[in-house]
Scaffold this active site. Structure first.
Site, PDB file in Angstrom:
ATOM      1  N   GLY A 288      34.230  39.562  34.484  1.00 48.22           N
ATOM      2  CA  GLY A 288      34.673  40.836  33.945  1.00 48.22           C
ATOM      3  C   GLY A 288      35.265  40.687  32.554  1.00 48.22           C
ATOM      4  N   SER A 289      36.221  41.559  32.235  1.00 53.30           N
ATOM      5  CA  SER A 289      36.673  41.700  30.850  1.00 53.30           C
ATOM      6  C   SER A 289      37.465  40.529  30.298  1.00 53.30           C
ATOM      7  CB  SER A 289      37.494  42.986  30.720  1.00 53.30           C
ATOM      8  OG  SER A 289      36.684  44.117  30.964  1.00 53.30           O
ATOM      9  N   VAL A 290      37.915  39.598  31.143  1.00 52.93           N
ATOM     10  CA  VAL A 290      38.574  38.402  30.606  1.00 52.93           C
ATOM     11  C   VAL A 290      37.609  37.673  29.672  1.00 52.93           C
ATOM     12  CG1 VAL A 290      39.623  36.177  31.173  1.00 52.93           C
ATOM     13  CG2 VAL A 290      40.116  38.173  32.588  1.00 52.93           C
TER      14      VAL A 290
END
Length: 574
Positions: A288-290
């Site tokens: 995801g956005s990490v």
């Protein structure tokens, strides 16, 4: 008489030929066979090496134990009653005990009844047998593998069966830990084991196993596990993992999986097979956005973006046959690159990543360690999935840029985030202090850790400044991840989970938070992943508070004082 003399001569010639064979042709083998008839042998078991934490505290050690041995010649006559007493006192199977007491093999005078029995229990049992008038039971040393901290680091340490390692470091480093057994032999009378005076005897001393020193901090591992277990219960999650890294050395101070198990009772009721390994190393998930911080730091390093760069971010973005959206509803908004990270905008990240071709993006992610095993010494580690840039479509590149259509394991992703914390230098993570050789022949540990420049110091510093905005109470999406008194840099992640059987998204999510502190002079990197929480929320509201508690504890435990640095002043909007 002639016939008689001929027959006698023939018989004597056979005896003569046999005598020549015994004394002249092959005397040694027959002598050895004769000696073996009256030889007694006693195995001398080596003591297994301890598994230690970074401070020398045992995570696994060996305590005194006994094996219970039966002489069927003496126990066969009383086998039913004796088996009943032994099975009751030692909690062992009655019928297997009865078989041993009667002799599993014809003529056997040495049968195992029970292994790894605590010394006190074995001694009390033998005394009870003597009082009851039973004969033929003896005790021999048989060390018991013990895990003093129970479930602390059990996912890494593994556990032992009766005679073999069944998981974790116990299995991976078995040759080092096991040592070499010894053997005592002597000539005995009538095969009863009584030594014949002045007759030959031999003694091969056992060589104890070598301890294995890990980088794990037992107390930090315990604290991290408790915080993570509370989060799993609070958010009714399926599972969770967390990693704590020393930013500068890559040493893994804690690597936790929940649920876990007590290594002293690995087959206890309720313990699932998947709980006995390390999900953090064997399971894959979309980060995801990490992952966005890897994309933007790579863009800055390549000179294709900068923190104050301005973007017009539409409410949705049509790409080929797919529409990319954000996690929050909005119209046309004006965000800087820092704002894209602070607000975690998928659309903004894709617009920024348009400056990269698929091979360029993949090349950077590979340098961060994605798509490759960390090789820290944990068996069953997955390398994740990162498609080659040569066959990746532009549509796939768009999704990879914000953390979908690729998969990672927890330690792999933690090491990638740590690269930004370590001023752009990736230091390969370690779980073993010094060095050790796995049973497959791979050398691992801090002594062989590698350092690779992935992005420039300036690119890493600029990305860290943008990550500070993520925990900003006004501009960021994760103020709950802040640690009072410290500058914190971090990034949230929320990704859909893939169902293994159908290869499709199953409707649940994986939420995460990765970051480091102090942001301007990082000492520790913490990465938290929570799988399938059954409450509404994302990486900031679910994983962020867990990150805050763990990071606050480790900073205090190691005496890291606040740097008094100035918070990031990067603009979020324009």
């Amino acid at each position: 008489m002639r016939i008689g003399f001929v027959l006698i001569a023939i018989v004597l010639s056979f005896f003569g030929a046999r005598l020549v064979q015994l004394q002249g042709v092959d005397p040694r083998s027959y002598a050895a066979m004769a000696a073996a008839e009256g030889a007694a042998r006693l195995p001398l078991e080596a003591e297994r090496g301890d598994i230690l934490d970074r401070n020398g505290v045992p995570l696994a050690d060996s305590i005194r134990g006994k094996m219970v041995i039966a002489d069927p010649v003496l126990t066969a006559g009383t086998a039913p009653d004796l088996a009943r007493l032994l099975s009751d006192r030692l909690s062992i199977d009655y019928f297997k005990t009865l078989s041993a007491l009667r002799g599993r093999n014809t003529g056997s005078r040495y049968e195992y009844v029970a292994r790894r029995v605590p010394s006190t229990l074995a001694g009390d049992t033998l005394a009870a047998l003597d009082d009851a008038g039973f004969e033929g039971i003896t005790l021999e040393d048989d060390p018991i593998r013990d895990y003093p901290a129970g479930d602390v680091a059990a996912n890494l340490i593994g556990y032992m069966g009766t005679d073999e390692p069944l998981g974790g470091f116990e299995r991976t480093f078995d040759k080092q830990l096991a040592g070499t057994d010894g053997l005592a032999t002597w000539q005995s009378t009538s095969g009863k084991g009584v030594r014949i005076p002045l007759r030959e005897s031999t003694l091969k001393e056992p060589k104890d196993g070598t301890p294995l020193h890990t980088t794990i901090d037992r107390d930090l591992q315990w604290f991290t596990a408790k915080v993570l277990a509370q989060a799993v219960q609070q958010y009714r999650a399926e599972s969770a993992s967390a990693v704590v890294l020393d930013t500068r050395t890559g040493e893994t101070l804690a690597l936790v999986d929940v649920p876990t198990f007590d290594a002293n009772a690995p087959t206890a009721p309720g313990v699932k097979k998947e709980d006995r390994g390390s999900r953090a190393m064997s399971d894959t998930y979309e980060p995801g956005s990490v992952e966005k911080v890897l994309t933007v730091s790579s863009l800055i390093d390549a000179g294709k973006a900068f923190p104050r760069q301005k973007f017009k971010v539409p409410p949705n973005l049509a790409r080929q046959d797919r529409v990319i959206g954000d996690w929050f509803d909005h119209g046309m908004i004006r965000l800087t690159l820092a704002g894209i990270i602070a607000k975690s905008s998928n659309i903004g990240t894709v617009l920024a990543a348009d400056a990269f071709s698929p091979p360029q993006l993949v090349a950077y992610l590979q340098r961060f360690g994605l798509g490759q095993k960390t090789n820290v010494g944990v068996s069953g580690e997955t390398q994740g999935l990162l498609k080659s840039g040569d066959v990746m479509t532009s549509q796939e590149k768009d999704r990879v840029a914000f953390g979908q259509s690729l998969s990672v394991n927890v330690l792999q992703m933690a090491a990638a985030v740590n690269t930004i914390a370590n001023k752009g230098v990736r230091v390969s993570p370690s779980l073993i202090s010094g060095s050790a050789v796995t049973d497959e022949g791979m050398t691992v540990g801090t002594d062989v850790a590698t350092r690779t420049r992935v992005v420039s110091k300036q690119a890493a510093r600029g990305t860290a400044k943008m990550m500070e905005k993520v925990v900003d109470p006004e501009d960021g999406v994760a103020p709950a991840a802040a640690v009072p008194g410290y500058l914190v840099a971090g990034k949230t992640g929320t990704a859909q989970r893939v169902e293994a059987e159908c290869g499709c998204y199953d409707g649940s999510t994986t939420v995460s938070f990765g970051g480091f502190a102090p942001a301007d002079d990082a000492r520790f990197t913490v990465y938290v992943v929570v799988h399938a929480p059954r409450v509404d929320g994302g990486g900031g509201s679910i994983a962020g508070p867990v990150f805050s508690r763990i990071m606050g504890y480790v900073l205090g435990r190691y005496g890291v004082e606040p740097t008094n640095g100035k918070p990031s002043r990067l603009p979020v909007e324009w």
